[in-house]
Design a protein around this motif. Sequence first.
Motif: not given
Lengths: 488, 165
Positions: A262, A400, A402, A405-406, A409, B56, B81, B83, B93-94, B121, B123, B125, B151-152
């Motif tokens: 970024i 942001i 999103a 979202l994480h 979770e 996932k 699923e 997003e 970026s979901t 942005l 998650f 990447l 994500a986790t």
Amino acid sequence: MQNVVILQARKWFSRSLSSFSSNPLKVCVVGSGPAGFYTAEKMLKAHQQAQVDIIDRLPTPFGLVRSGVAPDHPETKIVINQFSRVAQHEQCSFLGNVTLGSSISLSELRKLYHVVVLAYGAESDRSLGIPGESLKGIYSAREFVWWYNGHPDGRNLDPDLKNTDAAVILGQGNVALDVARILLRPTAELATTDIANYALAALEESSIRKVYLVGRRGPAQAACTAKELREILGIRNVDISIQEVDLRLTPADEEELKSNRIKRRVHELLSKAAAKPRTAGLNQRELHFVFFRKPDSFQESEDRTGHVSGVHFEKTVLKGDGPGKQIAIGTGEFEDIKCGLVLKSIGYKSVPVDGLPFDHKKGIVPNFRGRVLSDTSGDPTLLEEGLYVCGWLKRGPTGIVATNLHCAEETVLSISEDIEKGMLISSAALPKPGREGLLQLLQDRDVRIVSFSDWEKIDSEEKRLGSSRNKPRQKLSTWDELHKAALE
Amino acid sequence: MEDFVAFDFLLLEIDFIVTTFAIGKGNSPKIFDVGVWYFCLNGTSDSGISVTFVDKDGEEQHIRVPVGMSMLEAAHENDIELEGACEGSLACSTCHVIVMDVEYYNKLEDPTDEENDMLDLAFGLSETSRLGCQVIAKPELDGIRLAIPAATRNFAVDGYVPKPH
């Protein structure tokens, strides 16, 4: 008024009775912004029997999607569709106009629900702590954003945009870029957005021609993202000023850029903009990127007592190394920028409520993956049973939509793990009153609840008002207007 | 060769039907399948391309996507699923997906500046990340595999380790 409450209470009550014969998990989410709604969505997916109530102090849902996201970013607000589907889920309820700390206390909420997730964000601001900070004409960017976004608590800000030609914005993150863009963008382009009508009128009469975006560090450390930067660099009829000398990279900067995509792309955009031939004088408005300056004090106007007339800056150099570790040190050289408006965009701050452990240093609730810890010692075994956090209150005011979202979770995963491990009192062992108990208590206190269908009345009224002016909506921006539309 | 291709499609399709019925998902699988069978037997690709989503937990879902449809729409039509907070308007970026095979990644048009701004942005990447709303089905992409980043937990694709950004 009471009738409305009772009617809704009955509606919810009968719905609850018909849907559940067992003792479902009762969950309360405090705050209806992205963190709150994503938490509710993930909870409903992970625990199909759970009843999830989302409370908010405002009569309107969606938090910063409504009052933070800039009016000229309608695409970012599309996520409201998804959140609305969550609110309409048969096991989910939105209860607006309910304030944690005054309508109901945290300890009461924890008695009513098995799980309480705090996602009420950050409604205050960091301060600089330098002389003159309380002068008129100095606001936090949050206050200014609330003002142009029609937040009922921002309505009365009434910033004076008519007696100065210059505004200084302290900070170079996305919020700073948002407020700069709103000040500079041709108002004809804002007129078709959902910007508050009084803000549009004030901006139409604005005499501000020069906006300074000031950062303590350099272009390699700017906190904005490429999208927002690209957008502001492309505004029509604005001259962009960036000192090319500021763009020179030290080895430490290069190291920093190498490890951060970024920041690398932001630096590229700034470099390109700096290299563009200047069209000085042709355009009506100017945007100045000012680097390596830290505010030292605010200056008071001589002819307008109590009003700001400029910012006294100290020049800085960077010391220390490692990505993100370079800090700005004053050089002892000073410089002033004259201005009649200052917007401090240096960070939001969360505010604790009674009975909530709070880390004042970090401005967050101490937590382990969303589980609230009893103190700031960091010991993950000292847990506040049934109490969780998500969003800015959990990780600080960055990221942001999103990001939540994480974040949600992770918090919901922690809740699920705790249920599995038996760390939470099971709903079967101890039924809790949940929504019915909350409604009863609020009714006793004469709190006027705004349900999701009440919000839909506000929503359709705003859209109706907007349609005649070619706006997606015209926001109702006083408490009275909102209550009237919701409850009539 | 022609026969082989058709046979290959057939196998995929059987796989698809089994998957569809096994998990009890999919929109009107019967009608859809009849159409796919017809096209498979005729050896045409009018029925779209084969796409695999890896979720996932590493579970695979095989779907067929009509040419011209975005992977975001395709995922949603098939109850996968993924997003899509901004519903494909390039403002979030979901719908981030990782193309699991570099060869397929290289068949895609380069991302625009706007897509890259959003990928900044995303998650988790990776070098082969794209936004699902910007990947549009075309015949060359038949057989593409897309991973939905978790994500986790950390995510690795076939031994590929995402670089830090």
